[in-house]
Design an enzyme around this catalytic site. Structure first.
Site, PDB file in Angstrom:
ATOM      1  N   PHE A 134       0.862  -1.186   0.000  1.00 28.49           N
ATOM      2  CA  PHE A 134       0.000   0.000   0.000  1.00 28.49           C
ATOM      3  C   PHE A 134       0.893   1.229   0.000  1.00 28.49           C
ATOM      4  CE2 PHE A 134      -2.268   3.532   1.925  1.00 28.49           C
ATOM      5  CZ  PHE A 134      -3.390   3.570   1.115  1.00 28.49           C
TER       6      PHE A 134
ATOM      7  N   ASP B  55       9.146   2.433   1.609  1.00 31.26           N
ATOM      8  CA  ASP B  55       7.970   3.145   2.081  1.00 31.26           C
ATOM      9  C   ASP B  55       7.840   2.859   3.570  1.00 31.26           C
ATOM     10  OD1 ASP B  55       5.505   4.044   2.842  1.00 31.26           O
ATOM     11  OD2 ASP B  55       4.415   3.212   1.126  1.00 31.26           O
TER      12      ASP B  55
ATOM     13  N   LYS C  68       3.063   9.822   8.560  1.00 29.45           N
ATOM     14  CA  LYS C  68       2.327   9.374   9.751  1.00 29.45           C
ATOM     15  C   LYS C  68       2.975   9.794  11.077  1.00 29.45           C
ATOM     16  CE  LYS C  68      -0.757   5.995   7.741  1.00 29.45           C
ATOM     17  NZ  LYS C  68      -0.477   5.347   6.465  1.00 29.45           N
TER      18      LYS C  68
HETATM   19  C1  LIG Z   1      -0.734   5.584   5.021  1.00 32.12           C
HETATM   20  C2  LIG Z   1       0.259   5.090   4.061  1.00 32.12           C
HETATM   21  C3  LIG Z   1       0.552   5.772   2.878  1.00 32.12           C
HETATM   22  C4  LIG Z   1      -0.204   6.999   2.435  1.00 32.12           C
HETATM   23  O1  LIG Z   1      -0.090   8.037   3.341  1.00 32.12           O
HETATM   24  P1  LIG Z   1      -1.153   9.258   3.284  1.00 32.12           P
HETATM   25  O2  LIG Z   1      -0.641  10.201   4.323  1.00 32.12           O
HETATM   26  O3  LIG Z   1      -2.489   8.658   3.592  1.00 32.12           O
HETATM   27  O4  LIG Z   1      -1.096   9.821   1.916  1.00 32.12           O
HETATM   28  C5  LIG Z   1       1.562   5.284   2.074  1.00 32.12           C
HETATM   29  N1  LIG Z   1       2.241   4.166   2.400  1.00 32.12           N
HETATM   30  C6  LIG Z   1       1.982   3.478   3.522  1.00 32.12           C
HETATM   31  C7  LIG Z   1       2.796   2.283   3.857  1.00 32.12           C
HETATM   32  C8  LIG Z   1       0.974   3.899   4.384  1.00 32.12           C
HETATM   33  O5  LIG Z   1       0.698   3.196   5.474  1.00 32.12           O
END
Ligand SMILES: *Cc1c(COP(=O)(O)O)cnc(C)c1O
Length: 405
Positions: A132, A217, A252
């Site tokens: 994701f 990520d 986050k």
């Molecule tokens: C939440 C998340 C995103 C996207 O972040 P947003 O702030 O919602 O755009 C991308 N990668 C991972 C692994 C995530 O958990």
């Protein structure tokens, strides 16, 4: 005729409204208390209303909120220095407002790297099943999940999706058009699957061998969530190298609740990002930078990461006991550090709702996984309280039909 609700119908929250938060707890307007073990999806690293975060916002909000990047913002330099000093390979930082924007910047940076080296045909981003990476147009294409792509036009070129943990498929997929490998060291939405440390080191070697970039990520698993600043660091030697990336996307937890993200790159990887190649109106504004600096400093206070490791080990022991006690409910334990949960044999959504009814906020993920991502400041006492509520919820879940993801 009544026009109904005016919000996009993208979400379906429960009929519950929180008006106040304090540490690991949220309160409704009636004063009902909930233990928050989802923390705004891995965001509220320091819990709700942390005094230093509150003070930072109060003080900065009286001085300067926003300038745009037309002007120098000292807080950006301070925070970029902190991250680059903490990460030996890192040299350049671009601040964003969200995780998806951090990934957009990461992928643009990777393509520009190859462009500036004279190999503009290297555009492909290789990513993995269960990933994701966000909800913008580029990041849903990087994510590759058919559910997120349906109805949004043809899939974009330049994204290649591979099975999870299949080394041969990965080696075969690397070609003269590959720009980068993009991976979450711990898959979040995909079901809390940590990539083995040897795999991260293997990815590093593979990328070096082929002259392609490695992008992590760490939007969900970074910012201290596994007991180190970034989760990949568990795969590195004492010098912080070995399983390290060329680019990491963070967000986050790094803003502790304020919308803040970052694309952190090595000097080499960022070489193509010259003036005019990227920008953001809000990204890195003085208010965000004040909060980001305080968040970084809080994470690096004595004992912060140690608490994450200690509490998460305790939580894992408790999970193991629950699994023994409820073999008919719990299938397997998942996750790393305080990004953890259990794959269930009963519908995870229903179990989450049972927990909610009993005063515990949890989430779900991937293949029927109950997801917990509590604030990183929790104590063993909070864990005990959560486990007690899970036990009550599992007793009730026992009576439900089995579920296969
Ligand atoms: C939440 C998340 C995103 C996207 O972040 P947003 O702030 O919602 O755009 C991308 N990668 C991972 C692994 C995530 O958990």
């Amino acid at each position: 005729m009544a026009k109904g609700d005016h919000l996009f119908d993208c979400y379906a929250p429960p009929p519950l409204e929180f008006t106040r938060g304090d540490g690991a707890y949220l309160y409704t307007h009636k004063g009902e208390r909930y233990l928050d073990f989802i923390a705004g999806i891995s965001v509220m690293a320091f819990g709700h209303s942390h005094p230093k975060m509150v003070q930072t916002v109060q003080e900065q909000s009286e001085k300067l909120w926003h300038l745009s990047n037309l002007f120098r913002i000292p807080g950006q330099h301070d925070l970029a220095n902190k991250y680059c000093e903490a990460l030996p390979w890192a040299g350049k930082v671009f601040f964003t407002n969200s995780g998806a924007e951090a990934l957009e910047c990461a992928m643009k940076t990777a393509r520009r790297y190859h462009f500036s080296k004279g190999t503009p045909e290297r555009i492909d981003i290789l990513s993995f099943q269960g990933a994701f990476h966000g909800r913008t147009h580029a990041t849903i294409n990087a994510t590759g999940n058919a559910k997120y792509l349906e109805g949004f036009g043809p899939a974009l070129p330049g994204y290649v999706h591979l099975p999870y943990n299949d080394h041969e498929a990965l080696k075969e997929a690397i070609s003269e058009t590959t720009a980068a490998i993009l991976v979450e060291p711990v898959q979040g939405e995909g079901g809390l699957r940590p990539l083995p440390e040897a795999c991260l080191r293997g990815l590093r070697e593979l990328c070096d061998e082929h002259g392609i970039l490695l992008i992590y990520d760490e939007v969900q698993c970074g910012a201290g969530r596994t007991g180190k600043l970034f989760a990949y660091e568990w795969a590195c030697g004492p010098d912080g190298l070995g399983g390290h990336p060329d680019i990491v996307a963070a967000a986050k937890g790094m803003g502790g609740g304020f919308p803040l993200g970052a694309c952190i790159a090595s000097e080499k990887a960022a070489a193509g990002m010259v003036p005019g190649t990227h920008g953001s109106t809000y990204g890195g504004n003085p208010l965000a930078m004040a909060v980001g600096n305080t968040a970084f400093d809080l994470m690096h206070e004595d004992g912060f990461f140690d608490n994450v490791t200690k509490v998460s080990n305790f939580l894992k022991q408790q999970f193991e006991a629950l699994k023994d006690e409820f073999p008919d409910v719990v299938d397997e334990l998942r996750g790393k550090g305080l990004l953890c949960g259990m794959k269930l044999k009963k519908p995870a959504k229903d179990v989450k709702n049972l927990a909610l009814a009993n005063g515990l906020l949890a989430g779900t993920a991937g293949d029927n996984v109950l997801r917990l991502a509590p604030p990183l400041i929790i104590t063993e006492e909070h864990v005990r309280e959560a486990i007690d509520i899970l036990r009550i919820s599992f007793e009730a879940a026992r009576k439900m039909d089995d579920f296969e993801a």
